[in-house]
Design a protein around this motif. Structure first.
Motif, PDB file in Angstrom:
ATOM      1  N   VAL A 140      11.127  -7.133   9.662  1.00 42.32           N
ATOM      2  CA  VAL A 140      11.273  -7.273   8.224  1.00 42.32           C
ATOM      3  C   VAL A 140      11.682  -6.726   7.204  1.00 42.32           C
ATOM      4  N   ILE A 141       9.835  -6.524   6.715  1.00 40.62           N
ATOM      5  CA  ILE A 141      10.278  -5.899   5.704  1.00 40.62           C
ATOM      6  C   ILE A 141      10.133  -3.889   5.766  1.00 40.62           C
ATOM      7  N   ALA A 142      11.319  -2.938   4.766  1.00 43.58           N
ATOM      8  CA  ALA A 142      11.435  -1.763   4.597  1.00 43.58           C
ATOM      9  C   ALA A 142      10.844  -1.279   3.559  1.00 43.58           C
ATOM     10  N   VAL A 143      10.116  -0.027   3.940  1.00 47.21           N
ATOM     11  CA  VAL A 143       9.776   0.806   2.360  1.00 47.21           C
ATOM     12  C   VAL A 143      11.018   1.431   2.502  1.00 47.21           C
ATOM     13  N   CYS A 144      11.831   1.775   1.382  1.00 46.76           N
ATOM     14  CA  CYS A 144      13.511   2.211   1.038  1.00 46.76           C
ATOM     15  C   CYS A 144      12.724   2.847  -0.329  1.00 46.76           C
ATOM     16  N   VAL A 145      13.444   4.565   0.057  1.00 43.22           N
ATOM     17  CA  VAL A 145      13.166   5.527  -0.880  1.00 43.22           C
ATOM     18  C   VAL A 145      14.488   6.495  -1.182  1.00 43.22           C
ATOM     19  N   PRO A 146      15.354   6.887  -1.888  1.00 42.19           N
ATOM     20  CA  PRO A 146      16.361   7.755  -2.110  1.00 42.19           C
ATOM     21  C   PRO A 146      16.602   9.039  -1.234  1.00 42.19           C
ATOM     22  N   ASP A 147      17.078   9.194  -0.243  1.00 47.64           N
ATOM     23  CA  ASP A 147      17.938   9.818   0.106  1.00 47.64           C
ATOM     24  C   ASP A 147      17.121  11.475  -0.182  1.00 47.64           C
ATOM     25  N   VAL A 148      17.328  11.875  -1.351  1.00 44.96           N
ATOM     26  CA  VAL A 148      16.935  12.972  -1.461  1.00 44.96           C
ATOM     27  C   VAL A 148      15.359  13.720  -2.086  1.00 44.96           C
ATOM     28  N   VAL A 149      14.374  12.388  -1.765  1.00 39.99           N
ATOM     29  CA  VAL A 149      12.763  12.140  -1.750  1.00 39.99           C
ATOM     30  C   VAL A 149      12.362  11.892  -0.311  1.00 39.99           C
ATOM     31  N   TRP A 150      13.366  11.733   0.311  1.00 41.15           N
ATOM     32  CA  TRP A 150      12.454  11.277   2.130  1.00 41.15           C
ATOM     33  C   TRP A 150      11.722  12.089   2.696  1.00 41.15           C
ATOM     34  N   PRO A 151      11.890  13.812   2.818  1.00 37.37           N
ATOM     35  CA  PRO A 151      10.859  14.352   3.209  1.00 37.37           C
ATOM     36  C   PRO A 151       9.609  14.565   2.705  1.00 37.37           C
ATOM     37  N   GLN A 152       9.438  14.089   1.136  1.00 31.63           N
ATOM     38  CA  GLN A 152       8.198  14.273   0.313  1.00 31.63           C
ATOM     39  C   GLN A 152       7.934  12.862   0.365  1.00 31.63           C
ATOM     40  N   ALA A 153       8.388  11.940   0.792  1.00 31.28           N
ATOM     41  CA  ALA A 153       8.103   9.879   0.992  1.00 31.28           C
ATOM     42  C   ALA A 153       7.019  10.073   2.331  1.00 31.28           C
ATOM     43  N   LEU A 171       0.688  -0.673   0.111  1.00 33.58           N
ATOM     44  CA  LEU A 171      -0.006  -0.124   0.275  1.00 33.58           C
ATOM     45  C   LEU A 171       1.210   1.364   0.118  1.00 33.58           C
ATOM     46  N   VAL A 172       1.674   1.236   0.721  1.00 33.51           N
ATOM     47  CA  VAL A 172       2.893   2.333   0.564  1.00 33.51           C
ATOM     48  C   VAL A 172       3.959   2.805  -0.191  1.00 33.51           C
ATOM     49  N   ARG A 173       3.951   1.203  -0.655  1.00 33.95           N
ATOM     50  CA  ARG A 173       4.667   1.728  -2.259  1.00 33.95           C
ATOM     51  C   ARG A 173       3.759   2.210  -2.840  1.00 33.95           C
ATOM     52  N   HIS A 174       2.991   1.668  -3.544  1.00 35.19           N
ATOM     53  CA  HIS A 174       1.574   1.833  -4.702  1.00 35.19           C
ATOM     54  C   HIS A 174       1.413   3.805  -4.400  1.00 35.19           C
ATOM     55  N   ALA A 175       1.489   4.142  -2.832  1.00 29.41           N
ATOM     56  CA  ALA A 175       1.038   5.229  -2.942  1.00 29.41           C
ATOM     57  C   ALA A 175       2.418   6.516  -3.000  1.00 29.41           C
ATOM     58  N   LEU A 176       3.418   6.005  -2.800  1.00 31.22           N
ATOM     59  CA  LEU A 176       4.710   6.702  -2.983  1.00 31.22           C
ATOM     60  C   LEU A 176       4.747   6.419  -5.110  1.00 31.22           C
ATOM     61  N   GLU A 177       4.230   5.157  -5.166  1.00 33.90           N
ATOM     62  CA  GLU A 177       5.085   5.318  -6.765  1.00 33.90           C
ATOM     63  C   GLU A 177       3.873   6.519  -7.270  1.00 33.90           C
ATOM     64  N   ALA A 178       2.789   6.505  -7.052  1.00 32.36           N
ATOM     65  CA  ALA A 178       1.715   7.304  -7.490  1.00 32.36           C
ATOM     66  C   ALA A 178       2.406   8.784  -7.567  1.00 32.36           C
ATOM     67  N   ALA A 179       2.944   9.032  -6.398  1.00 33.35           N
ATOM     68  CA  ALA A 179       3.386  10.222  -6.501  1.00 33.35           C
ATOM     69  C   ALA A 179       4.704  10.581  -7.341  1.00 33.35           C
ATOM     70  N   GLU A 180       5.338   9.499  -8.205  1.00 32.99           N
ATOM     71  CA  GLU A 180       6.622   9.841  -8.660  1.00 32.99           C
ATOM     72  C   GLU A 180       7.840   9.405  -8.121  1.00 32.99           C
ATOM     73  N   ILE A 181       7.487   8.225  -7.103  1.00 36.87           N
ATOM     74  CA  ILE A 181       8.714   8.343  -6.438  1.00 36.87           C
ATOM     75  C   ILE A 181       9.742   7.040  -6.073  1.00 36.87           C
ATOM     76  N   PRO A 182      11.033   7.030  -6.620  1.00 38.97           N
ATOM     77  CA  PRO A 182      10.958   5.305  -7.038  1.00 38.97           C
ATOM     78  C   PRO A 182      11.433   4.379  -5.398  1.00 38.97           C
TER      79      PRO A 182
END
Length: 88
Positions: free
Chosen positions: A46-59, A15-26
Motif C-alpha cells: 500500500v505504501i510506496a516511496v516515490c521520487v521525481p524521475d530525474v533523481v530516481w537512479p540516485q535515490a 526510514l527511506v523517506r528521511h534517508a532520501l530527504e537527507a540527500a536533498e531528494i524530494p
C-alpha cells in the motif's frame, strides 16, 4: 514520479523517506493515508516511496544501501560455545 521503494510498513517508509530527504531528494509517500482505512486487515504494497524521475537512479542507490529487512545480525559460529545464560 517513480516508485523507488515499496514499504512493508510505515516505519520502513519513513526510514527511506528521511534517508532520501537527507540527500536533498524530494519524496512523496503514496498510500500513507490508507493504512487506517482497512481496519485490522493487513495490507501489503500500500505504501510506496516515490521520487521525481530525474533523481530516481540516485535515490535507488541510496535505498539499496539501506539495511532494510535484514533482521537481526547473524551470529558467528565461533560464539556458539559461549551461549551465556539460557532458560532452564
Amino acid at each position: 514520479m517513480k516508485v523507488v521503494y515499496e514499504a512493508a510498513n510505515l516505519i520502513d517508509a519513513h526510514l527511506v523517506r528521511h534517508a532520501l530527504e537527507a540527500a536533498e531528494i524530494p519524496v512523496f509517500l503514496r498510500g500513507e493515508q490508507l493504512l487506517g482505512g482497512m481496519g485490522e486487515l493487513p495490507l501489503f504494497g500500500v505504501i510506496a516511496v516515490c521520487v521525481p524521475d530525474v533523481v530516481w537512479p540516485q535515490a535507488r542507490a541510496i535505498v539499496e544501501a539501506l539495511p532494510l529487512g535484514e533482521g537481526a545480525a547473524a551470529v558467528d559460529d565461533a560464539a556458539d560455545d559461549d551461549l551465556g545464560w539460557l532458560p532452564a
